[in-house]
Design a protein around this motif. Structure first.
Motif, PDB file in Angstrom:
ATOM      1  N   SER A 140      36.119  47.356  93.092  1.00 42.72           N
ATOM      2  CA  SER A 140      34.838  47.829  93.601  1.00 42.72           C
ATOM      3  C   SER A 140      33.737  46.803  93.361  1.00 42.72           C
ATOM      4  O   SER A 140      33.842  45.944  92.493  1.00 42.72           O
ATOM      5  CB  SER A 140      34.457  49.163  92.965  1.00 42.72           C
ATOM      6  OG  SER A 140      34.141  48.999  91.606  1.00 42.72           O
ATOM      7  N   PHE A 193      32.813  56.064  94.322  1.00 47.73           N
ATOM      8  CA  PHE A 193      33.827  56.478  93.343  1.00 47.73           C
ATOM      9  C   PHE A 193      33.279  57.466  92.329  1.00 47.73           C
ATOM     10  O   PHE A 193      33.767  57.542  91.218  1.00 47.73           O
ATOM     11  CB  PHE A 193      34.384  55.257  92.609  1.00 47.73           C
ATOM     12  CG  PHE A 193      35.033  54.260  93.508  1.00 47.73           C
ATOM     13  CD1 PHE A 193      36.323  54.482  93.985  1.00 47.73           C
ATOM     14  CD2 PHE A 193      34.366  53.118  93.904  1.00 47.73           C
ATOM     15  CE1 PHE A 193      36.923  53.567  94.821  1.00 47.73           C
ATOM     16  CE2 PHE A 193      34.968  52.198  94.747  1.00 47.73           C
ATOM     17  CZ  PHE A 193      36.253  52.423  95.205  1.00 47.73           C
ATOM     18  N   ILE A 202      36.731  43.481  89.838  1.00 49.39           N
ATOM     19  CA  ILE A 202      35.457  44.191  89.884  1.00 49.39           C
ATOM     20  C   ILE A 202      34.335  43.163  89.932  1.00 49.39           C
ATOM     21  O   ILE A 202      34.318  42.236  89.132  1.00 49.39           O
ATOM     22  CB  ILE A 202      35.315  45.083  88.640  1.00 49.39           C
ATOM     23  CG1 ILE A 202      36.415  46.143  88.632  1.00 49.39           C
ATOM     24  CG2 ILE A 202      33.938  45.720  88.578  1.00 49.39           C
ATOM     25  CD1 ILE A 202      36.701  46.700  87.266  1.00 49.39           C
ATOM     26  N   GLY A 207      34.015  55.049  84.660  1.00 50.39           N
ATOM     27  CA  GLY A 207      34.392  53.646  84.446  1.00 50.39           C
ATOM     28  C   GLY A 207      34.305  52.853  85.730  1.00 50.39           C
ATOM     29  O   GLY A 207      34.028  53.398  86.800  1.00 50.39           O
ATOM     30  N   LEU A 208      34.519  51.553  85.613  1.00 47.01           N
ATOM     31  CA  LEU A 208      34.456  50.661  86.779  1.00 47.01           C
ATOM     32  C   LEU A 208      35.739  50.792  87.587  1.00 47.01           C
ATOM     33  O   LEU A 208      36.824  50.551  87.066  1.00 47.01           O
ATOM     34  CB  LEU A 208      34.299  49.215  86.293  1.00 47.01           C
ATOM     35  CG  LEU A 208      33.027  48.871  85.510  1.00 47.01           C
ATOM     36  CD1 LEU A 208      33.261  47.677  84.603  1.00 47.01           C
ATOM     37  CD2 LEU A 208      31.885  48.605  86.456  1.00 47.01           C
ATOM     38  N   ALA A 209      35.621  51.161  88.854  1.00 46.14           N
ATOM     39  CA  ALA A 209      36.812  51.315  89.688  1.00 46.14           C
ATOM     40  C   ALA A 209      37.315  49.940  90.100  1.00 46.14           C
ATOM     41  O   ALA A 209      36.533  49.081  90.509  1.00 46.14           O
ATOM     42  CB  ALA A 209      36.476  52.152  90.913  1.00 46.14           C
ATOM     43  N   ASP A 223      29.704  54.556  81.702  1.00 43.93           N
ATOM     44  CA  ASP A 223      30.921  55.104  82.302  1.00 43.93           C
ATOM     45  C   ASP A 223      30.627  56.387  83.073  1.00 43.93           C
ATOM     46  O   ASP A 223      31.165  56.617  84.148  1.00 43.93           O
ATOM     47  CB  ASP A 223      31.970  55.385  81.224  1.00 43.93           C
ATOM     48  CG  ASP A 223      32.622  54.093  80.734  1.00 43.93           C
ATOM     49  OD1 ASP A 223      32.612  53.122  81.495  1.00 43.93           O
ATOM     50  OD2 ASP A 223      33.125  54.078  79.600  1.00 43.93           O
ATOM     51  N   GLU A 259      42.260  53.205  89.958  1.00 40.92           N
ATOM     52  CA  GLU A 259      42.349  52.830  88.548  1.00 40.92           C
ATOM     53  C   GLU A 259      40.971  52.402  88.083  1.00 40.92           C
ATOM     54  O   GLU A 259      40.220  51.792  88.831  1.00 40.92           O
ATOM     55  CB  GLU A 259      43.308  51.658  88.411  1.00 40.92           C
ATOM     56  CG  GLU A 259      44.629  52.030  87.800  1.00 40.92           C
ATOM     57  CD  GLU A 259      45.468  50.789  87.637  1.00 40.92           C
ATOM     58  OE1 GLU A 259      45.290  50.127  86.609  1.00 40.92           O
ATOM     59  OE2 GLU A 259      46.249  50.488  88.553  1.00 40.92           O
ATOM     60  N   ARG A 260      40.682  52.724  86.854  1.00 40.56           N
ATOM     61  CA  ARG A 260      39.352  52.374  86.358  1.00 40.56           C
ATOM     62  C   ARG A 260      39.415  51.578  85.085  1.00 40.56           C
ATOM     63  O   ARG A 260      40.327  51.717  84.287  1.00 40.56           O
ATOM     64  CB  ARG A 260      38.535  53.644  86.103  1.00 40.56           C
ATOM     65  CG  ARG A 260      38.151  54.362  87.375  1.00 40.56           C
ATOM     66  CD  ARG A 260      37.382  55.606  87.043  1.00 40.56           C
ATOM     67  NE  ARG A 260      37.164  56.452  88.193  1.00 40.56           N
ATOM     68  CZ  ARG A 260      36.085  56.382  88.961  1.00 40.56           C
ATOM     69  NH1 ARG A 260      35.161  55.497  88.714  1.00 40.56           N
ATOM     70  NH2 ARG A 260      35.954  57.194  89.977  1.00 40.56           N
ATOM     71  N   ASN A 261      38.423  50.746  84.943  1.00 41.39           N
ATOM     72  CA  ASN A 261      38.295  49.957  83.735  1.00 41.39           C
ATOM     73  C   ASN A 261      37.157  50.582  82.926  1.00 41.39           C
ATOM     74  O   ASN A 261      35.999  50.513  83.311  1.00 41.39           O
ATOM     75  CB  ASN A 261      37.954  48.520  84.122  1.00 41.39           C
ATOM     76  CG  ASN A 261      38.220  47.560  83.008  1.00 41.39           C
ATOM     77  OD1 ASN A 261      38.015  47.902  81.843  1.00 41.39           O
ATOM     78  ND2 ASN A 261      38.661  46.381  83.343  1.00 41.39           N
ATOM     79  N   VAL A 262      37.523  51.224  81.844  1.00 45.02           N
ATOM     80  CA  VAL A 262      36.515  51.926  81.056  1.00 45.02           C
ATOM     81  C   VAL A 262      35.724  50.923  80.223  1.00 45.02           C
ATOM     82  O   VAL A 262      36.290  50.056  79.582  1.00 45.02           O
ATOM     83  CB  VAL A 262      37.205  52.961  80.146  1.00 45.02           C
ATOM     84  CG1 VAL A 262      36.178  53.822  79.457  1.00 45.02           C
ATOM     85  CG2 VAL A 262      38.137  53.822  80.966  1.00 45.02           C
TER      86      VAL A 262
END
Ligand SMILES: Nc1ncnc2c1ncn2[C@@H]1O[C@H](COP(=O)(O)OP(=O)(O)OP(=O)(O)O)[C@@H](O)[C@H]1O
Ligand SMILES: [Mg+2]
Ligand SMILES: [Zn+2]
Length: 456
Positions: free
Chosen positions: A92, A258, A211, A87-89, A81, A71-74
């Motif tokens: 991570s 990632f 993150i 985006g931030l995994a 990104d 899942e990523r945080n855009v």
């Protein structure tokens, strides 16, 4: 927590010593001892450090694991990104390195402001007071938001409980070199402290799926200060770079678990902070003047995006021996190699010529497709003849003067056409099957062909 004992471990052979000494008893190497935490943390830092990654220590088959895409945080900063691979995994750990004053804190504050619209973030600064951060925020027009939390602290044992209380989704530690743990006597910034603090924070990120972004100082030679293991511990290593006197900043991924590496994000530093540059080629070529000897346009492919940059050479009679060689933006050894190839296969004698090479705009190009542009810029300056108008080139040169295939030839040709280039020199094997409207493609097999075309 009881204060743990610390011991001094040799980085070469692992031998442990009760006190620091210059020479290792185990292997005899000098200056190789660093402070590490012994029991009970040592147990944690050994086995549990790995366990944190995988709570269930059972042996399974691949199909027994539910492997969802991470899942990523855009961040909604498109350039960032992309460099991160979308985006931030979650879970991570990202290390952001860069020269002093390049804009690391600015980039992260702007990023956090974006993320805070949806998620909770915590910015821990060890280098500045919260007042300084607030001043910067004011300048960047970053507004206060209940999700955006700030703390000025350098003691890890204070930071960790705060993370427990705040429960942020993203934590920024600015910088890892200022943070210290009570468990060690070494000063903040020392190899031992950086190693211990970053592995503690990594365990936290993996355990809670948050993150963590660490800011890292770089040493004089441009690598991140602290132990080499730091780059192994984290999932992603980003470098923020740029020239002192230019306001362009480049964000590059050199390691990414990632996403792709060598992806390049381009920003411009303004008084309102960093602005994304969505069409970098146009910008890099903005000062390009046609018909100038010593200038050649390269169609580069950095990560997943083609990029046109100008390569400039200045060749002049030398008055010292050996003649000077200077490369800015490319590897100096590669330049020497290309000069040798030119002497051998084109019969151009350059041993008594000073050669200076610059890639305009402060970009660093490491890919082999740069070769052809370098050679053409040098010959053009040497002969004092401009290259054909509206020409862009790409191609790797082999030791026998052959032009070798490069990656993503199609993408490059399209980008050059899009920016109004009328002719592109490409390696023979990269010639597309269908001709492209509006661009003349010159497919070449060896250096002699290239030179014949450009300087007939
Ligand atoms: N008023 C301003 N107008 C334009 N640019 C500014 C202004 N103030 C600061 N800057 C830019 O911001 C840069 C500093 O950014 P920042 O503090 O984010 O860098 P940093 O990489 O975090 O530095 P450090 O290593 O000191 O932590 C300055 O070098 C300058 O380029
Ligand atoms: Mg800073
Ligand atoms: Zn040793």
């Amino acid at each position: 927590m009881a204060k743990a004992k610390s011991v001094y471990e040799c980085t070469e052979c692992g031998e442990k010593h009760t006190k620091w000494q210059g020479k290792c008893n185990g292997c005899g190497s000098w200056n190789s001892l660093i402070e590490v935490v012994e029991e009970p943390i040592a147990k944690v830092s050994g086995a549990n450090r790995v366990n944190a990654l995988n709570q269930q220590s059972q042996v399974v088959n691949l199909d027994q694991i539910s492997a969802q895409d991470v899942e990523r945080n855009v961040t909604n900063i498109i350039e960032l990104d992309r460099v991160l691979g979308g985006g931030l995994a979650l879970g991570s750990v990202i290390l952001l390195g860069g020269d002093p004053g390049i804009g690391k804190s600015t980039l992260l504050l702007q990023t956090l402001a974006h993320i805070a619209q949806k998620n909770k973030v915590l910015y821990v600064t060890g280098e500045e007071s919260v007042q300084q951060v607030a001043l910067r925020a004011k300048r960047l027009e970053v507004k206060s938001h209940p999700n955006l939390r700030l703390m000025s602290e350098i003691r890890l044992e204070t930071i960790l409980p705060q993370i427990d209380i705040e429960k942020p989704d993203v934590v920024v530690i600015d910088s890892i070199q200022t943070v210290y743990s009570d468990q060690l006597q070494s000063a903040p910034g020392s190899v031992a402290q950086v190693r211990e603090c970053s592995s503690m924070l990594t365990r936290l990120a993996k355990g809670r799926q948050i993150i963590v972004i660490l800011v890292g100082h770089v040493t004089k030679d441009g690598s991140i200060a602290g132990p080499r293991v730091l780059e192994h511990i984290v999932d992603t290593v980003l470098y923020f770079e740029g020239e002192q006197h230019s306001n362009f900043r480049m964000l590059r991924s050199v390691k990414n678990r990632f996403g792709a590496v060598n992806e390049l994000g381009i920003f411009a530093m303004t008084d309102k902070g960093l602005r994304e540059v969505s069409n970098p080629s146009a910008l890099f070529l903005s000062s390009y003047r046609h018909e100038i000897p010593g200038s050649c346009i390269l169609v580069s492919e950095e990560g997943t995006r083609p990029l046109l940059v100008e390569v400039q050479a200045l060749v002049d009679q030398s008055h010292v021996m050996p003649a000077k060689r200077l490369a800015v933006g490319m590897d100096g050894y590669r330049l020497s190699l290309l000069i040798a190839i030119m002497q051998r296969h084109l019969g151009i004698q350059l041993y008594d010529q000073d050669i200076f090479l610059n890639i305009v705009g402060g970009v660093k190009i490491a890919e082999p497709a740069l070769d052809l542009a370098v050679v053409l810029a040098i010959i053009s300056s040497y002969k004092n003849k401009p290259l054909p108008d509206k020409l862009a080139v790409c191609g790797e040169i082999g030791l026998s003067g052959e032009i070798r295939t490069i990656q993503k030839g199609q993408d490059r040709i399209k980008e050059a056409a899009k920016l109004g280039f009328a002719r592109v020199i490409v390696p023979k094997a990269n010639l597309p099957k269908e001709p492209l409207k509006g661009v003349e493609l010159i497919a070449v097999d060896n250096l002699v062909e290239v030179v014949n075309y450009c300087f007939h």
